[in-house]
Design an enzyme around this catalytic site. Structure first.
Site: not given
Ligand code: SF4
Length: 458
Positions: A2, A30, A103-104, A244
Site C-alpha cells: 500500500c 498497490g 500501510n502495513g 523489491y
C-alpha cells in the site's frame, strides 16, 4: 504494501490535487483500489477499485475540497480485494471526523476486532485498517492525540504507517519499529507526507525528513510539529523495501534504494561469479541489481527481456488459462540479444519460482545457450506477517527445496542467491547495515507472532 499520502496546504490550492499526483508516484505500491478523503466542514470521500487514474476523475477532485486531504493505493494482505476494503476509512464520533489511510499489516487484528465488536463497534469491511481507524477513534474520545497514539502502540502488533485527518488536522505516524517507510516534505504552501520520497519529488516538494520509528508529525493551521510518541531502541524496516518494493528513485531512512540495489548486485557478483557472455535482468525490479552485477563482473549488460507495462493486474485475466498466459503477456524476449549467448540473469528475489521458470524457458526458446540465475537477495524461507503477500511456507520454493532442486525446477544451469552477510554489506555501504526486518530470510520475527520465533526472545 500500500501507498499512503497526506497533504496540508494553505492558499488557493486544493490539497486533494497534490494527493492525487503523489498517489500516481506510489501506484507501484498497490493497484487494487485507490481513494482520497479531504476535509472542509465535513469529510469528503472518493474511493473505488482500480488504478488512481481509473478511480479519481476531475469532478471528484472538484468535490474533494479543503486544505487537508489524505490518499491511499491498496495492495491487499488482510481482507479481500473489494470496494468495502478500499481506503481511506472514515469514522465519525464525538471528536468529529477521523479518516485513516494505513500501510502495513496487524498480526493481532482479529483479537482487536473482537474486542471492539464486544464494545458495540460495527465494521463495514474485513480490513485490519478499519480496526486501526475505529480503535484510534475510540481512544481519541477519552485521550489527547499523543496519549491515544501511545495507547495504540501498546495494543497494536505488526506494521503500521498511518496518515490521518482529524477534522482539519493532518497526522502522520510510523510504528515503533518503523516497518514501513513514511517521510515528510514541504510544498509551496504547506506540507506533504508520503510513503516514499519519489511522491514528494513528483509534486516538486522539498524533502524534510523520514519520520523516525514511533514518531508523529502533526500539521495544524499551517504549522508542523514532530513528537516522539515512544522511544525505541530497535528498528525493523522491511528490507524488501530496498530489494523489491520501493521505487529505485526513492531514498528511505537516508539509504538510496537505487544505490542499495546496485550494491546488492555488486556483492552478488563478488560472491557468485560465473563465466558468461552477458548479464541481463528480469525487468523491472531486477534491472538495478543487474547493472551492479555487470559493473562488478565487467561482463556487458544487455536487455534480454522487455516488459509490457500495460499488463498489470491479474483480475483482468479471470480465467485460469488466460492467467497462465500472463507471464508471456507481461514479458517477451529480445531474440537477437539472446540467441547463442551464455546469460547471467539477475532477479531481485524468488517467491514461488513459477514466474522464474517460465522466463528461463522463454530465454531457452529464444536460443540462449546457458542461463545462470543470480538472485540479489537471500532465499525467502519464511512467511511475512507485516504487509507482504507471502503467507505460508508451503508456497515458498526456498523453504522447501535446496539450491540443486531449485535449479532443476527452474531449468536453469545454475542458481545462486546473495548471502545474508552480502545483503548487510551492501546496505552498510549505502549508509546503514543494521535495523532491518529480515524475518522472511531468517525465520526470526521482530515482534511476537503466534507459532514463530521472536528475535527478542532468541
Ligand atoms: S518479513 Fe520480509 S517482507 Fe515482511 S516485513 Fe519483514 S523483511 Fe519485509
Amino acid at each position: 504494501m500500500c501507498g499512503i499520502t497526506g497533504v496540508y496546504c494553505d492558499g488557493g490550492s486544493l490539497a486533494s490535487n497534490y494527493v492525487y499526483y503523489s498517489l500516481f508516484s506510489l501506484q507501484h505500491r498497490g493497484q487494487e483500489s485507490a481513494g482520497i478523503a479531504s476535509f472542509e466542514k465535513v469529510v469528503r470521500l472518493r474511493k473505488g477499485m482500480g488504478l488512481v487514474s481509473e478511480v479519481i476523475k476531475s469532478d471528484d477532485l472538484r468535490y474533494l475540497r479543503g486544505k487537508v486531504a489524505i490518499g491511499h493505493v491498496r495492495y491487499s494482505t488482510t481482507g479481500n480485494s473489494s470496494l468495502e476494503n478500499a481506503q481511506p476509512f472514515v469514522v465519525k464520533s464525538k471528536v468529529g471526523y477521523i479518516a485513516v489511510a494505513h500501510n502495513g499489516n496487524l498480526v493481532n487484528h482479529e483479537n482487536l476486532r473482537a474486542y471492539l465488536e464486544n464494545l458495540g463497534n460495527v465494521f463495514s469491511s474485513d480490513s485490519d485498517s478499519e480496526v486501526i481507524a475505529q480503535l484510534f477513534s475510540r481512544y481519541m474520545m477519552h485521550l489527547d492525540l499523543l496519549d491515544a497514539l501511545k495507547k495504540m502502540t501498546e495494543v497494536l502488533i505488526g506494521s503500521y504507517s498511518i496518515v490521518a485527518l482529524i477534522n482539519d488536522k493532518l497526522v502522520a505516524f510510523r510504528d515503533p519499529l518503523g516497518f514501513r517507510p513514511l517521510c515528510v516534505g514541504e510544498i509551496s504552501d504547506g506540507y506533504i507526507i508520503a510513503s516514499e520520497s519519489c511522491a514528494i519529488d513528483a509534486v516538486e516538494g522539498k524533502f524534510i525528513k523520514d519520520l523516525d520509528p514511533g514518531e508523529v508529525a502533526i500539521i495544524e493551521n499551517g504549522d508542523i510539529e514532530f513528537v516522539k510518541v515512544v522511544e525505541t531502541k530497535r528498528r525493523a524496516t522491511c528490507v524488501f523495501e530496498y530489494i523489491y518494493f520501493a521505487r529505485p528513485d526513492s531514498v528511505i531512512d537516508g539509504v538510496s534504494v537505487y544505490a542499495a540495489r546496485k550494491a546488492m548486485g555488486e556483492e552478488l557478483a563478488k560472491e557468485s561469479p560465473v563465466y558468461a557472455d552477458a548479464v541481463s535482468a528480469v525487468p523491472d525490479s531486477g534491472i538495478t541489481a543487474a547493472i551492479g552485477y555487470a559493473a562488478a563482473s565487467k561482463i556487458p549488460y544487455i536487455e534480454s527481456l522487455i516488459k509490457n507495462r500495460y499488463v498489470g493486474r491479474t483480475f483482468i485475466m479471470p480465467k485460469k488459462e488466460l492467467r497462465e498466459l500472463s507471464v508471456k503477456l507481461k514479458i517477451n524476449t529480445v531474440r537477437e540479444n539472446v540467441f547463442g549467448k551464455r546469460l547471467i540473469l539477475v532477479d531481485d528475489s524468488i517467491v514461488r519460482g513459477t514466474t522464474s521458470r517460465r522466463i528461463v524457458q522463454m530465454l531457452r526458446n529464444a536460443g540462449a545457450l546457458e542461463i545462470h540465475l543470480r538472485i540479489a537477495s537471500p532465499p525467502i524461507v519464511a512467511p511475512c506477517y507485516f504487509g507482504i503477500d507471502m503467507k505460508t511456507r508451503e508456497e515458498l520454493i526456498a523453504a522447501n527445496h535446496d539450491l540443486k532442486e531449485i535449479a532443476e525446477f527452474l531449468t536453469a544451469d545454475s542458481v545462486c542467491y546473495l548471502s545474508l552477510d552480502g545483503l548487510k554489506r551492501a546496505l552498510k555501504r549505502c549508509g546503514r547495515g543494521e535495523g532491518y526486518c529480515l524475518a522472511c530470510l531468517t525465520s526470526l520475527y521482530p515482534v511476537p507472532v503466534p507459532g514463530e520465533k521472536c528475535i527478542v526472545d532468541s
